[in-house]
Enzyme design. Structure first.
Site, PDB file in Angstrom:
ATOM      1  N   LYS A  82       1.440   5.620   6.307  1.00  0.00           N
ATOM      2  CA  LYS A  82       0.949   5.403   5.035  1.00  0.00           C
ATOM      3  C   LYS A  82       2.076   5.870   3.944  1.00  0.00           C
ATOM      4  O   LYS A  82       2.053   5.149   2.966  1.00  0.00           O
ATOM      5  CB  LYS A  82      -0.514   5.790   4.541  1.00  0.00           C
ATOM      6  CG  LYS A  82      -0.539   7.312   4.470  1.00  0.00           C
ATOM      7  CD  LYS A  82      -1.830   7.859   4.107  1.00  0.00           C
ATOM      8  CE  LYS A  82      -1.975   9.403   4.077  1.00  0.00           C
ATOM      9  NZ  LYS A  82      -1.141   9.892   2.925  1.00  0.00           N
ATOM     10  N   ASP A  83       2.755   6.821   4.603  1.00  0.00           N
ATOM     11  CA  ASP A  83       3.811   7.428   3.470  1.00  0.00           C
ATOM     12  C   ASP A  83       5.111   6.594   3.383  1.00  0.00           C
ATOM     13  O   ASP A  83       6.049   6.912   2.626  1.00  0.00           O
ATOM     14  CB  ASP A  83       3.931   9.048   3.901  1.00  0.00           C
ATOM     15  CG  ASP A  83       3.032   9.808   3.401  1.00  0.00           C
ATOM     16  OD1 ASP A  83       2.164   9.511   2.610  1.00  0.00           O
ATOM     17  OD2 ASP A  83       2.583  10.949   4.177  1.00  0.00           O
ATOM     18  N   ARG A 144      -4.543   4.703  -6.045  1.00  0.00           N
ATOM     19  CA  ARG A 144      -5.612   3.791  -5.613  1.00  0.00           C
ATOM     20  C   ARG A 144      -6.896   4.525  -5.704  1.00  0.00           C
ATOM     21  O   ARG A 144      -7.989   3.995  -5.906  1.00  0.00           O
ATOM     22  CB  ARG A 144      -5.406   3.255  -4.097  1.00  0.00           C
ATOM     23  CG  ARG A 144      -6.414   2.799  -3.246  1.00  0.00           C
ATOM     24  CD  ARG A 144      -6.127   2.597  -1.875  1.00  0.00           C
ATOM     25  NE  ARG A 144      -5.772   3.740  -1.340  1.00  0.00           N
ATOM     26  CZ  ARG A 144      -6.618   4.823  -0.828  1.00  0.00           C
ATOM     27  NH1 ARG A 144      -7.913   4.279  -0.904  1.00  0.00           N
ATOM     28  NH2 ARG A 144      -6.311   5.892  -0.127  1.00  0.00           N
ATOM     29  N   CYS A 254       4.272   2.335  -4.155  1.00  0.00           N
ATOM     30  CA  CYS A 254       3.120   3.346  -4.566  1.00  0.00           C
ATOM     31  C   CYS A 254       2.765   3.320  -5.895  1.00  0.00           C
ATOM     32  O   CYS A 254       1.750   4.174  -6.147  1.00  0.00           O
ATOM     33  CB  CYS A 254       3.682   4.850  -4.008  1.00  0.00           C
ATOM     34  SG  CYS A 254       4.868   5.343  -5.505  1.00  0.00           S
TER      35      CYS A 254
END
Length: 334
Positions: A82-83, A144, A254
């Site tokens: 996810k990073d 998010r 992001c």
């Protein structure tokens, strides 16, 4: 099997990153390879007083690790998938995506707040559950997560937080926040599930793309590619790849409050997919679809397109305009 030299693993120095690197190290050692860790402090680790999207995004956690591989001081890097930015730089590859840990987000409670909050006993919290718990202050650094909580109204007071997992938990317990949101996988990996927490149901609190999955990045010409590929999990690889495809094709990074989650219903032989794009105030475009077939049997590109077409039908164009994000691959969306 390549046993000519040690596999040098580039990793950040946080407790979680070291767990991840040591986990991969043990898997490689079980295959007969020797390993060593190369601990690197990244820009994302050094700058702790601002949001990630203000200082360059998630890529700040991986660039120095890639530089170590380019410079010949590391052979592989272990990341929370996810990073990673949606697009991998030229000259690198994702050699393996490991079996997924808990994909949902976890809301960890300040023990001092438990008596006041009406926390249900069940494992997963719905939107209604959170609303019924009463006013609270919640810490998170994710756009998010913030945007999803803003959709619950003014009873949720949001505060920013940066730092490693242990630092955030210490701030929670020592401060006046009621809760802290972290990836559930962090608690699983660090054996912190004794902390008072609930998971946020993915039916509404859609995880970010590839949350819960670990990946191993290498140079494209790595001599360890075959050994690493043997660690990959077909279901996780398929789900995470499709989730990340949606983000990439939306033109996101992001700075986009975005969630995507594919998961198998093994009994029915189906794949349930959820995708979500929000603006910074909690307005959303949300789409859910059930695919016939398990994740590793699906056409990745076609499945991502189905989800993108669905998002378009539920108003993602307006959300993208609000975010000031252009989506060149989906030109008719912008």
């Amino acid at each position: 099997m390549n046993q000519t030299r040690k596999v040098r693993i580039a990793t950040r120095g946080s407790q979680l990153a070291l767990w991840q690197a040591n986990h991969v190290s043990s898997l490689l050692q079980a295959r007969g390879l020797n390993t060593e860790l190369n601990i690197i402090k990244t820009t994302g680790d050094r700058v702790q007083d601002r949001f990630l999207h203000e200082i360059g995004g998630k890529g700040l956690f991986v660039r120095e690790l890639e530089e170590a591989m380019k410079g010949g001081t590391a052979d592989i890097a272990v990341h929370s998938l996810k990073d990673l930015p949606a697009r991998i730089p030229a000259g690198f590859q994702l050699a393996a995506i490991l079996p997924r840990h808990i994909p949902q987000d976890a809301l960890i409670f300040n023990p001092k707040s438990l008596a006041r909050l009406k926390v249900p006993e069940q494992k997963f919290l719905s939107k209604a559950d959170l609303k019924n718990m009463g006013p609270m202050t919640i810490a998170t650094a994710s756009l998010r997560r913030q945007s999803l909580l803003k959709g619950l109204g003014p009873q949720i007071n949001l505060v920013p937080v940066r730092g490693n997992v242990d630092t955030r938990i210490r701030k929670l317990n020592e401060g006046d926040w009621d809760g802290l949101i972290l990836a559930g996988a962090s608690l699983e990996r660090l054996s912190l599930d004794h902390l008072p927490h609930r998971l946020l149901a993915d039916e509404w609190y859609v995880p970010c793309a590839a949350q819960g999955a670990l990946t191993i990045e290498t140079p494209a010409d790595s001599p360890f590619t075959k050994d690493l590929a043997a660690l990959s999990d077909a279901t996780t690889y398929a789900c995470a790849t499709m989730e990340r495809m949606i983000l990439e094709k939306l033109g996101g990074d992001c700075t986009m409050p975005f969630g995507a989650f594919f998961f198998p219903d093994v009994k029915k032989g189906e794949t349930i997919a959820r995708a979500l794009v929000l603006d910074y105030e909690g307005q959303e475009a949300r789409y859910v679809h059930t695919f016939k077939g398990l994740p590793d049997t699906l056409d990745y590109e076609a499945s991502a397109k189905t989800m993108l077409d669905g998002l378009k039908k539920v108003g993602v164009t307006d959300i993208l305009h609000a975010l000031k994000i252009k989506a060149p691959i989906l030109g008719d969306l912008a």
